[in-house]
Design a protein around this motif. Structure first.
Motif, PDB file in Angstrom:
ATOM      1  N   ILE A  81       0.715  -1.024  -0.435  1.00 46.51           N
ATOM      2  CA  ILE A  81       0.205  -0.209  -0.529  1.00 46.51           C
ATOM      3  C   ILE A  81       0.810   1.036  -0.534  1.00 46.51           C
ATOM      4  N   LEU A 109      13.586   2.057   0.045  1.00 43.15           N
ATOM      5  CA  LEU A 109      13.672   2.160   1.299  1.00 43.15           C
ATOM      6  C   LEU A 109      12.414   0.203   1.759  1.00 43.15           C
ATOM      7  N   PHE A 114      15.200  -2.799   1.385  1.00 43.35           N
ATOM      8  CA  PHE A 114      15.876  -2.772   2.430  1.00 43.35           C
ATOM      9  C   PHE A 114      16.236  -2.562   4.184  1.00 43.35           C
ATOM     10  N   THR A 115      14.958  -1.488   4.420  1.00 38.84           N
ATOM     11  CA  THR A 115      14.942  -1.086   5.806  1.00 38.84           C
ATOM     12  C   THR A 115      14.495  -2.583   6.434  1.00 38.84           C
ATOM     13  N   ARG A 116      13.183  -3.311   5.268  1.00 35.70           N
ATOM     14  CA  ARG A 116      12.438  -4.058   5.760  1.00 35.70           C
ATOM     15  C   ARG A 116      10.824  -4.174   7.418  1.00 35.70           C
ATOM     16  N   VAL A 117      10.665  -2.443   7.042  1.00 33.91           N
ATOM     17  CA  VAL A 117       9.594  -1.988   7.729  1.00 33.91           C
ATOM     18  C   VAL A 117       8.917  -1.840   6.677  1.00 33.91           C
ATOM     19  N   PRO A 118       7.711  -2.118   7.647  1.00 35.74           N
ATOM     20  CA  PRO A 118       6.754  -2.447   7.000  1.00 35.74           C
ATOM     21  C   PRO A 118       5.938  -1.289   6.447  1.00 35.74           C
ATOM     22  N   ILE A 136       3.193   0.050   5.494  1.00 42.10           N
ATOM     23  CA  ILE A 136       2.378   1.218   5.849  1.00 42.10           C
ATOM     24  C   ILE A 136       3.250   2.273   6.413  1.00 42.10           C
ATOM     25  N   VAL A 137       4.222   2.122   7.385  1.00 42.73           N
ATOM     26  CA  VAL A 137       5.125   2.341   8.119  1.00 42.73           C
ATOM     27  C   VAL A 137       5.910   3.198   7.298  1.00 42.73           C
ATOM     28  N   VAL A 138       6.063   2.834   6.273  1.00 40.07           N
ATOM     29  CA  VAL A 138       8.145   3.778   5.449  1.00 40.07           C
ATOM     30  C   VAL A 138       6.923   4.308   4.152  1.00 40.07           C
ATOM     31  N   LEU A 191       4.255   5.561   4.926  1.00 46.14           N
ATOM     32  CA  LEU A 191       3.116   7.386   5.853  1.00 46.14           C
ATOM     33  C   LEU A 191       4.780   8.281   6.457  1.00 46.14           C
ATOM     34  N   SER A 192       6.052   7.481   6.651  1.00 43.49           N
ATOM     35  CA  SER A 192       6.842   8.580   6.583  1.00 43.49           C
ATOM     36  C   SER A 192       7.397   8.737   5.569  1.00 43.49           C
TER      37      SER A 192
END
Lengths: 324, 319
Positions: A63, A111, A114-118, A120-122, A124-125
């Motif tokens: 998303i 991002l 490579f950061t493996r952050v979900p 939605i969070v990426v 959103l930032s």
């Protein structure tokens, strides 16, 4: 035949709904014609591109909350560069803005991978990041737009070899959406890349084991979304003639249209046709309510209610299918 | 992936609040170095005052995220409650107006619960839709009450802006609230059910949890918390408007995420969220102090949230 019907049932239903709404519009306002279709097409243009962008990432199982902000960046970049530029320079500027969009999307995708952050969070930032970038480019609504770009979506279509009456009823803006999305999406959908996007969206593990590169596919999907968002931003500049650094209501609207268009938020299911039809249905509903001189605030309620009821109905249908 | 987690990362995942506290301290020290003397009693009180509504709204996100959901209607619910309360005070008086104003928030929560539990709609979509409908309803409502005017009660203004012994009065609301949530999430059956559903909904269902009841309670609770936040926030801002709390929605999600609550459910807690809200507030002050354009501030804000989340997830091995 029945298989095709079942597969495209949702899209066909939307098309029927759209046709019914058009007839209804004609009944409400007997002189509804080119100018009405034209303003509908122009109002739907940025929404259609935003929705297309959202659809591609949702199909790939993600998303993108930063769609509206990326549109703002594209819009102000285009408007700032085109301010005072000649008509031929504007061609290069359009190309540049599209590349910028592609890069923004690719950055989002990279991002996430490579950061493996979900996702939605990426995104959103990145919504804050792109919003800030747009503000850095232009502090307020200003800038310019080439004349040929504005003319691209103004009025009805005239083709050189055909008599004017044959094609004139078709707004250029609608043709633009269909042609641009067709040129971008159809080759991708038919290629290995399109298949990978669907595969990653429906089951990443299965896709990985069948040799699909997950990271690469995701990045490309987000880059495509960036490109489509840039087109949406450009269409904003085209219809207003200026650049607007504050993102519009395109995030919520695009998610709504994606869901209405029969695309599963879990990814891998649906197509581009449904969401685009959903955009036109939603815009037409809004227009009809305005024609009926319903309070625009009530229109917001009705739009929201349609969205909620449709997704609840869709959820119940899916539930029944699973139980059977 | 087969690498043994180091002792440091195990310690960090056992006590996830340590790195967050360290980050907060680093930010405060950076602020003090940048503008010596700014960190005083007054500044601390102000920071806490603005962090509290954010932390409360982030409670909605934390609780729903524990089950793998999210509440994007929380900002609208808070705005609706604040606006309805302010416009009903001249008609109904303060206590009744507050009671009446919470009704739409509960109704929104129940509608969310219905869509998510019974119709199995994705929480993101359902709460987004509810928020849209409620925004429309609020705009229509506004035209009926435009003549009656709006009043922010003295008591709420006292709670929102007042200070006693150098500490903001809103702590009187927030401390019991936070204690309740922290206690509820670990010690009560309801709190444990949230973690259970978030970790594996199917397993929770098979072990006899009536998930639909949990969803209804959870989203109604989230609506009430959002409503109380709205009441507090309107006391702080003292001017009700149609988009009062809406700009705080995405930061509230960010506060929960920075605080270490997993957006996929089953992981995290409210303790981290409180620190997350404080971190975001201090970060906001820091970025305001540095003389850079507004746009660059947004860019840094986004990048820092992303970096903190990425590093935090690496440290606590949640990939």
């Amino acid at each position: 035949m029945t298989q095709t019907l079942a597969k495209h049932g949702w899209t066909l239903g939307l098309a029927a709904l759209f046709a019914a709404l058009l007839i209804l519009t004609k009944m409400i306002q007997p002189d509804f014609g080119l100018s009405g279709l034209d303003s509908l097409g122009r109002a739907a243009l940025p929404f259609a591109f935003a929705t297309a962008a959202m659809t591609v990432v949702v199909l790939a199982g993600g998303i993108d909350l930063s769609v509206a902000s990326m549109m703002a960046v594209a819009s102000v970049t285009g408007a700032r560069l085109m301010d005072g530029a000649t008509e031929t320079e504007a061609v290069w500027i359009v190309g540049f803005v599209l590349v910028v969009g592609l890069c923004m999307g690719a950055i989002n995708g990279a991002l996430i991978v490579f950061t493996r952050v979900p996702d939605i969070v990426v995104t959103l930032s990145m919504l804050f990041v792109w919003e800030g970038t747009a503000l850095l480019i232009l502090q307020g609504p200003e800038g310019g737009c080439a004349v040929w770009l504005t003319n691209l979506i103004l009025g009805g279509l005239t083709l050189p070899l055909l008599p004017e009456g044959l094609t004139n009823w078709l707004p250029k803006s609608v043709v633009l959406v269909i042609v641009v999305l067709g040129v971008i999406w159809v080759p991708i959908r038919r290629s290995k890349l399109g298949l990978s996007i669907y595969a990653v969206g429906s089951d990443p593990l299965a896709a990985y084991r069948s040799g699909v590169s997950l990271g690469q596919t995701r990045i490309i999907a987000y880059a495509l979304a960036g490109l489509l968002a840039a087109l949406g931003g450009l269409s904003l500049t085209m219809s207003t003639g200026i650049g607007e650094p504050i993102p519009g209501p395109y995030l919520m609207a695009s998610v709504a249209a994606v869901v209405l268009g029969g695309v599963a938020l879990t990814g891998g299911k649906g197509g581009l046709m449904g969401p685009i039809l959903a955009v036109f249905v939603l815009r037409l509903v809004r227009m009809d309510l305005t024609l009926l001189s319903v309070d625009p605030n009530v229109t917001t309620i009705i739009e929201g209610t349609i969205m909620v009821v449709v997704v609840m109905f869709g959820g119940l249908l899916a539930l029944r299918g699973r139980i059977r | 992936m087969t690498k043994e987690p180091s002792r440091l990362s195990r310690a960090l995942s056992d006590y996830p609040l340590i790195p967050l506290t360290l980050l907060l301290v680093v930010l405060v020290v950076a602020l003090e170095l940048l503008r010596p003397g700014i960190v005083n009693e007054r500044w601390i009180a102000n920071t806490i005052k603005f962090a509290i509504p954010l932390a409360m709204l982030a409670a909605c996100q934390t609780l729903t995220m524990l089950t793998g959901g999210i509440d994007l209607s929380a900002g609208v619910a808070a705005t609706v409650v604040a606006f309805v309360m302010a416009t009903q005070v001249p008609v109904l008086g303060v206590p009744l107006a507050i009671a009446v104003s919470l009704i739409p928030a509960i109704a929104m929560g129940l509608l969310n619960g219905f869509g998510i539990a019974i119709c199995r709609v994705h929480p993101l979509i359902m709460t987004l839709g509810t928020g849209l409908v409620a925004t429309g309803c609020l705009q229509v409502y506004q035209r009926f009450v435009i003549a009656s005017g709006s009043v922010v009660p003295e008591s709420l203004a006292w709670l929102g802006t007042g200070r006693t012994l150098g500490l903001p009065n809103s702590l009187a609301l927030f401390l019991p609230f936070a204690a309740l949530i922290l206690l509820a999430q670990r010690q009560t059956g309801f709190g444990r059910l949230l973690y259970a559903i978030g970790s594996n909904e199917g397993a929770a269902r098979l072990s006899g949890v009536r998930t639909w009841q949990v969803y209804f309670t959870l989203y109604a609770l989230s609506g009430v918390i959002a409503g109380i936040t709205g009441l507090l926030y309107v006391g702080l801002i003292k001017a009700p408007s149609l988009s009062l709390v809406n700009p705080m929605l995405l930061p509230s999600v960010a506060a929960a995420v920075v605080g270490g609550t997993s957006i996929f459910g089953g992981r995290g807690g409210y303790g981290g969220t409180i620190l997350g809200a404080l971190i975001l507030t201090v970060l906001g002050t820091l970025l305001t102090l540095v003389q850079i354009p507004e746009g660059a501030r947004g860019v840094f804000f986004g990048l820092i949230i992303l970096a903190v989340t990425a590093i935090y997830m690496r440290l606590t091995n949640q990939t």
